[in-house]
Design an enzyme around this catalytic site. Structure first.
Site, PDB file in Angstrom:
ATOM      1  N   SER A 147      -2.864 -10.242  -0.890  1.00  0.00           N
ATOM      2  CA  SER A 147      -4.286 -10.297  -0.564  1.00  0.00           C
ATOM      3  C   SER A 147      -4.926 -11.434  -1.341  1.00  0.00           C
ATOM      4  CB  SER A 147      -4.921  -8.966  -0.989  1.00  0.00           C
ATOM      5  OG  SER A 147      -6.322  -9.094  -1.039  1.00  0.00           O
ATOM      6  N   TYR A 160      -5.599  -2.648  -7.444  1.00  0.00           N
ATOM      7  CA  TYR A 160      -5.032  -3.227  -6.212  1.00  0.00           C
ATOM      8  C   TYR A 160      -4.784  -4.723  -6.431  1.00  0.00           C
ATOM      9  CZ  TYR A 160      -5.052  -5.019  -1.379  1.00  0.00           C
ATOM     10  OH  TYR A 160      -4.748  -5.665  -0.199  1.00  0.00           O
TER      11      TYR A 160
HETATM   12  N1  LIG Z   1      -6.007  -5.070   6.504  1.00  0.00           N
HETATM   13  C1  LIG Z   1      -6.557  -5.863   5.592  1.00  0.00           C
HETATM   14  O1  LIG Z   1      -7.773  -6.143   5.594  1.00  0.00           O
HETATM   15  C2  LIG Z   1      -5.690  -6.466   4.518  1.00  0.00           C
HETATM   16  C3  LIG Z   1      -6.251  -7.399   3.650  1.00  0.00           C
HETATM   17  C4  LIG Z   1      -5.470  -7.958   2.653  1.00  0.00           C
HETATM   18  C5  LIG Z   1      -4.136  -7.596   2.529  1.00  0.00           C
HETATM   19  N2  LIG Z   1      -3.615  -6.673   3.391  1.00  0.00           N
HETATM   20  C6  LIG Z   1      -2.207  -6.297   3.214  1.00  0.00           C
HETATM   21  O2  LIG Z   1      -1.527  -6.406   4.455  1.00  0.00           O
HETATM   22  C7  LIG Z   1      -0.509  -5.414   4.523  1.00  0.00           C
HETATM   23  C8  LIG Z   1      -0.664  -4.613   5.807  1.00  0.00           C
HETATM   24  O3  LIG Z   1      -1.967  -4.081   5.850  1.00  0.00           O
HETATM   25  P1  LIG Z   1      -2.480  -3.196   7.086  1.00  0.00           P
HETATM   26  O4  LIG Z   1      -3.945  -3.328   7.104  1.00  0.00           O
HETATM   27  O5  LIG Z   1      -1.688  -3.504   8.308  1.00  0.00           O
HETATM   28  O6  LIG Z   1      -2.118  -1.736   6.525  1.00  0.00           O
HETATM   29  P2  LIG Z   1      -2.121  -0.345   7.289  1.00  0.00           P
HETATM   30  O7  LIG Z   1      -2.524   0.674   6.279  1.00  0.00           O
HETATM   31  O8  LIG Z   1      -2.874  -0.397   8.574  1.00  0.00           O
HETATM   32  O9  LIG Z   1      -0.589  -0.138   7.644  1.00  0.00           O
HETATM   33  C9  LIG Z   1       0.358  -0.045   6.626  1.00  0.00           C
HETATM   34  C10 LIG Z   1       1.574   0.691   7.133  1.00  0.00           C
HETATM   35  O10 LIG Z   1       2.435   0.818   6.008  1.00  0.00           O
HETATM   36  C11 LIG Z   1       2.921   2.152   5.961  1.00  0.00           C
HETATM   37  N3  LIG Z   1       3.209   2.505   4.583  1.00  0.00           N
HETATM   38  C12 LIG Z   1       2.322   2.889   3.618  1.00  0.00           C
HETATM   39  N4  LIG Z   1       2.961   3.200   2.482  1.00  0.00           N
HETATM   40  C13 LIG Z   1       4.284   3.007   2.730  1.00  0.00           C
HETATM   41  C14 LIG Z   1       5.444   3.186   1.953  1.00  0.00           C
HETATM   42  N5  LIG Z   1       5.364   3.628   0.696  1.00  0.00           N
HETATM   43  N6  LIG Z   1       6.645   2.903   2.517  1.00  0.00           N
HETATM   44  C15 LIG Z   1       6.729   2.474   3.788  1.00  0.00           C
HETATM   45  N7  LIG Z   1       5.652   2.303   4.591  1.00  0.00           N
HETATM   46  C16 LIG Z   1       4.447   2.570   4.062  1.00  0.00           C
HETATM   47  C17 LIG Z   1       1.825   3.006   6.557  1.00  0.00           C
HETATM   48  O11 LIG Z   1       2.331   4.234   7.050  1.00  0.00           O
HETATM   49  C18 LIG Z   1       1.258   2.098   7.641  1.00  0.00           C
HETATM   50  O12 LIG Z   1       1.871   2.340   8.895  1.00  0.00           O
HETATM   51  C19 LIG Z   1      -0.630  -4.578   3.245  1.00  0.00           C
HETATM   52  O13 LIG Z   1       0.283  -5.030   2.274  1.00  0.00           O
HETATM   53  C20 LIG Z   1      -2.051  -4.842   2.813  1.00  0.00           C
HETATM   54  O14 LIG Z   1      -2.247  -4.666   1.412  1.00  0.00           O
HETATM   55  C21 LIG Z   1      -4.355  -6.102   4.378  1.00  0.00           C
END
Ligand SMILES: NC(=O)c1ccc[n+]([C@@H]2O[C@H](COP(=O)([O-])OP(=O)(O)OC[C@H]3O[C@@H](n4cnc5c(N)ncnc54)[C@H](O)[C@@H]3O)[C@@H](O)[C@H]2O)c1
Length: 250
Positions: A147, A160
């Site tokens: 992020s 985080y």
């Molecule tokens: N969405 C945003 O705004 C955003 C911003 C910055 C960074 N990110 C990063 O992008 C990545 C994806 O984000 P997203 O928004 O698609 O997340 P999300 O929460 O929509 O999806 C994450 C998926 O990971 C799975 N998951 C959670 N814990 C897990 C574990 N311990 N083992 C295996 N699977 C697991 C969940 O079941 C879910 O299906 C993450 O690393 C997040 O930190 C997202």
């Protein structure tokens, strides 16, 4: 360019949103994909979409924070699809929701584990279980989704940000260790993404922070991952690529 035919990828947390889009896009470029999620039904649904489009995929339930689970997941993917060439560390837990953000000194110490265990140890575990094979075969790509908060720090989500910053530092160091073996390690740093059908007022407020004028979509992220996973990116390693609508510029 960016042809991944014959490569095997593992994408963690790929049952929805960003991870699902990355898995589908890697498959569209020819990779066979191990689709991991904590929830089997999510992982299997994404794998089924790839298979019904003519690709190769397997859904694997595993908790990336649990090293034994991760080792079993890697074994399953390798026995079904072949040795893993591309690891995408996408699984992560977000900071608290907007209405729930709290200053660090008010956080409960027991809650810190959630972010560190999944967003940082999860990356260690998956790299530990796959990197040796990549080194032995002389080719590999590791891409970790982080992020912008991990690069520049954001208030009210300090743990985080610490976990994501830790993943960035880890990937830089790992990149230098594995570079002589044909393996690269990079991060993609995201700004805020949102569902297109999110609360319009919140989406508009968030969009004002981004020079490009909108928040991100999973389809903004997946092509960056494909590039870093491709043979063409062999001279790019130890980097963190912001995919964040101009939120940061250095
Ligand atoms: N969405 C945003 O705004 C955003 C911003 C910055 C960074 N990110 C990063 O992008 C990545 C994806 O984000 P997203 O928004 O698609 O997340 P999300 O929460 O929509 O999806 C994450 C998926 O990971 C799975 N998951 C959670 N814990 C897990 C574990 N311990 N083992 C295996 N699977 C697991 C969940 O079941 C879910 O299906 C993450 O690393 C997040 O930190 C997202």
């Amino acid at each position: 360019m960016f042809d991944l035919t014959g490569r095997v990828a593992l994408v963690t947390g790929a049952g929805q949103n960003v991870g699902a889009e990355i898995a589908l896009t890697l498959a569209a470029q020819g990779a066979a994909v191990g689709v991991n999620d904590l929830f089997a039904e999510r992982a299997e649904a994404v794998a089924a979409t790839i298979v019904s489009a003519g690709g190769r995929a397997v859904g694997v339930e595993a908790d990336v924070a649990d090293l034994e689970d991760v080792r079993e997941m890697v074994q399953t993917v390798e026995s079904e699809l072949g040795p893993i060439d591309i690891l995408v560390n996408n699984a992560g837990v977000p900071p608290n929701q907007e209405w729930d953000l709290i200053p660090f000194h008010e956080t409960a110490p027991a809650s810190w584990h959630t972010w560190i265990d999944i967003n940082l140890y999860g990356v260690f575990n998956c790299c530990h279980a796959t990197v040796q094979g990549m080194i032995e075969r002389g080719w590999g790509r590791i891409v970790t989704i982080v992020s912008e908060g991990g690069r520049i720090g954001e208030p009210l989500m300090a743990v985080y940000c610490a976990a994501k910053a830790g993943a960035i530092g880890f990937m830089k160091a790992l990149a230098k260790e594995v570079a002589p073996h044909g393996v690269t390690a990079n991060c993609v740093a995201l700004g805020t993404l949102g569902p297109p059908d999110g609360d319009p007022e919140l989406v508009a407020r968030l969009a004002r922070r981004y020079p490009v004028g909108r928040i991100g979509r999973p389809s903004d992220v997946a092509p960056a991952v494909v590039y870093l996973a491709s043979p063409e990116a062999e001279w790019v390693t130890g980097q963190t690529l912001p995919v964040s609508g101009g939120y940061t510029t250095s």
